[in-house]
Design an enzyme around this catalytic site. Structure first.
Site, mmCIF file in Angstrom:
data_model
loop_
_atom_site.group_PDB
_atom_site.id
_atom_site.type_symbol
_atom_site.label_atom_id
_atom_site.label_comp_id
_atom_site.label_asym_id
_atom_site.label_seq_id
_atom_site.Cartn_x
_atom_site.Cartn_y
_atom_site.Cartn_z
ATOM 1 N N HIS A 1 0.831 -1.202 0.000
ATOM 2 C CA HIS A 1 0.000 0.000 0.000
ATOM 3 C C HIS A 1 0.865 1.250 0.000
ATOM 4 O O HIS A 1 1.887 1.336 0.684
ATOM 5 C CB HIS A 1 -0.960 0.004 1.197
ATOM 6 C CG HIS A 1 -0.294 -0.030 2.551
ATOM 7 N ND1 HIS A 1 0.072 1.115 3.229
ATOM 8 C CD2 HIS A 1 0.043 -1.052 3.353
ATOM 9 C CE1 HIS A 1 0.608 0.780 4.393
ATOM 10 N NE2 HIS A 1 0.608 -0.532 4.492
ATOM 11 N N ASP B 1 -0.612 4.267 0.694
ATOM 12 C CA ASP B 1 -1.159 5.221 1.665
ATOM 13 C C ASP B 1 -0.467 5.048 3.011
ATOM 14 O O ASP B 1 0.032 3.976 3.352
ATOM 15 C CB ASP B 1 -2.674 5.061 1.804
ATOM 16 C CG ASP B 1 -3.106 3.689 2.294
ATOM 17 O OD1 ASP B 1 -2.479 2.688 1.889
ATOM 18 O OD2 ASP B 1 -4.066 3.610 3.081
ATOM 19 N N GLU C 1 -5.222 0.868 2.520
ATOM 20 C CA GLU C 1 -4.942 -0.154 3.534
ATOM 21 C C GLU C 1 -5.020 0.429 4.940
ATOM 22 O O GLU C 1 -5.479 -0.231 5.872
ATOM 23 C CB GLU C 1 -3.562 -0.770 3.299
ATOM 24 C CG GLU C 1 -3.356 -2.108 3.997
ATOM 25 C CD GLU C 1 -2.842 -1.997 5.418
ATOM 26 O OE1 GLU C 1 -2.841 -3.013 6.136
ATOM 27 O OE2 GLU C 1 -2.444 -0.889 5.836
ATOM 28 N N GLU C 2 -4.566 1.670 5.083
ATOM 29 C CA GLU C 2 -4.541 2.295 6.405
ATOM 30 C C GLU C 2 -5.888 2.904 6.792
ATOM 31 O O GLU C 2 -6.057 3.356 7.919
ATOM 32 C CB GLU C 2 -3.460 3.379 6.471
ATOM 33 C CG GLU C 2 -2.038 2.877 6.240
ATOM 34 C CD GLU C 2 -1.511 2.026 7.382
ATOM 35 O OE1 GLU C 2 -2.308 1.664 8.274
ATOM 36 O OE2 GLU C 2 -0.313 1.726 7.373
ATOM 37 N N GLU D 1 4.397 -6.025 4.284
ATOM 38 C CA GLU D 1 4.211 -5.460 5.616
ATOM 39 C C GLU D 1 5.496 -5.555 6.431
ATOM 40 O O GLU D 1 6.256 -6.512 6.299
ATOM 41 C CB GLU D 1 3.085 -6.197 6.353
ATOM 42 C CG GLU D 1 1.690 -5.901 5.837
ATOM 43 C CD GLU D 1 1.231 -4.485 6.144
ATOM 44 O OE1 GLU D 1 1.755 -3.882 7.097
ATOM 45 O OE2 GLU D 1 0.346 -3.991 5.422
ATOM 46 N N HIS E 1 3.789 3.806 12.472
ATOM 47 C CA HIS E 1 2.691 4.648 12.957
ATOM 48 C C HIS E 1 3.139 5.621 14.046
ATOM 49 O O HIS E 1 2.299 6.294 14.645
ATOM 50 C CB HIS E 1 1.513 3.802 13.473
ATOM 51 C CG HIS E 1 0.796 3.051 12.402
ATOM 52 N ND1 HIS E 1 -0.529 2.671 12.508
ATOM 53 C CD2 HIS E 1 1.201 2.593 11.201
ATOM 54 C CE1 HIS E 1 -0.892 2.008 11.414
ATOM 55 N NE2 HIS E 1 0.150 1.957 10.611
#
EC number: 3.5.1.18
Length: 380
Positions: A68, A70, A135-136, A164, A350
């Site tokens: 992803h 994003d 995805e997020e 990931e 994150h």
């Protein structure tokens, strides 16, 4: 020393603000790299979400890299030591939002593919890339929609590596061969509001709830298995009351979540919860949300090839794991028998000052390329 190709591409992607559900034009950059080496690149837009499906070859087996573009929001900018969308090298690290989750993985597998097809233009099978910008976020217009479209076309995925960030302490120490399912519930217990001095004229929903909640939290839902820990039940929020201290509330609302193994199903968990609530004679409403079913890829060709590639590149004997939250692997697993997640160290994902180790980018790319060599080259 000049930047490596994979570092250059990583920085290019990181410099593009792509807070979910926006792509920041990352996928156009990727398609521009893939088309010259023989990929048919298709933009699939659902709602406001951009997705890229790129494929080289028309025969099986098809090995897909998924990821992803994003990223999650940056959080307070004043807590970052450098602009989160200006990739910055510092103390052996590359800092930017998305550095670990997961633009470095995307750059690594794009460059790995470039190197592989340049060296082996007549490789067997096919290679695909499935890239989303959802995805997020809610994950409703991204990978799941692309998979639905591919299934309608009759396309078969044989292997998939999701980029990931799975490594814990060192690149390659952990690979995810499955994920637990996620099932959430919003339970509303109905009582009767009244004055605390006249409890006989009211029904306190918190008091009514307490015995049932104790039973729910003490249940053993399953025992797990060789790949998964036992299913867990956790309360995330409990709301009740009017704010006044002399009022018995009329309702109590409980948010809870199951992270469940392949030993349980959404249906079995729902049935057991509702049985407990009925046994306690509660008046209730219950809304369910299935975040994703568990998936598992037992040891096989893909995990073996990836483990060999990690060993060759880093000397590490990798471990298979199913810990962590959900990922888009849950959607891909519905049409692909072997789905594995592997990427960089995940300690900073994150977080403010998210980063990836500079000295892991080239090995990460090499591991992806070595896996291609294991699966798509004829053995001598």
């Amino acid at each position: 020393m000049s930047d490596s190709v994979v570092l250059q591409l990583t920085k290019d992607l990181l410099a593009r603000p792509s807070v979910t559900p926006f792509d920041g034009d990352c996928q156009r950059v990727l398609a521009g790299r893939l088309a010259p080496v023989g990929f048919d690149c298709e933009s699939m837009v659902f709602g406001e979400v951009a997705n890229l499906w790129a494929r080289r070859g028309t025969v099986q087996p098809l090995l897909v890299f998924a990821g992803h573009t994003d990223v999650v929001p940056t959080g307070p900018l004043d807590r970052w030591d450098s602009d989160p969308f200006v990739p910055t090298e510092r103390d052996g690290m590359l800092y930017a939002r998305g550095a670990a989750d997961m633009k470095s993985s995307i750059a690594a597998f794009v460059v790995a593919v470039e190197e592989f097809v340049t060296a082996h233009p007549d490789h067997k099978g096919s290679i695909g890339l499935l890239i989303t910008a959802d995805e997020e976020g809610p994950s409703v217009n991204g990978t799941v929609k692309v998979c639905d479209e591919l299934k309608k076309r009759g396309e078969q995925l044989d292997y998939c590596i999701v980029g990931e960030p799975t490594s814990v302490s060192a690149l390659g120490d952990t690979v995810k061969n499955g994920r637990r399912g996620s099932l959430s519930g919003k339970l509303t217990i109905k009582g009767k509001q009244g004055h605390v001095a006249y409890p006989h004229l009211a029904r306190n929903p918190i008091h009514l709830l307490a015995p049932a909640l104790l039973e729910l939290t003490s249940q053993q839902w399953d025992s797990g298995n060789d790949y998964f820990p036992a299913t867990t039940f956790q309360v995330s929020n409990l709301h009740s009351g009017t704010g006044a201290t002399n009022v018995v509330p009329g309702t109590a609302v409980v948010d809870f979540n199951f992270r469940f193994s392949t030993e349980s199903t959404p249906e079995s968990l729902k049935t057991r919860v509702q049985t407990i609530l009925l046994e306690h004679q509660l008046d209730y409403d219950l809304e369910w949300t299935l975040g994703g079913k568990p998936f598992l890829t037992p040891k096989g060709e893909l995990s073996t090839a990836l483990a060999m590639a990690i060993k060759q590149e880093t000397g590490i004997d990798t471990e298979l794991s199913t810990t962590g939250g959900t990922s888009d692997g849950r959607f891909i697993a519905q049409m692909c028998p072997q789905v594995i997640e592997f990427g960089p160290i995940n300690a900073s994902i994150h977080q403010v000052n998210e980063h990836v180790r500079l000295d892991t980018l080239e090995p990460l790319k090499n591991i992806y390329r070595r896996t291609l060599e294991q699966l798509l080259l004829d053995k001598a």
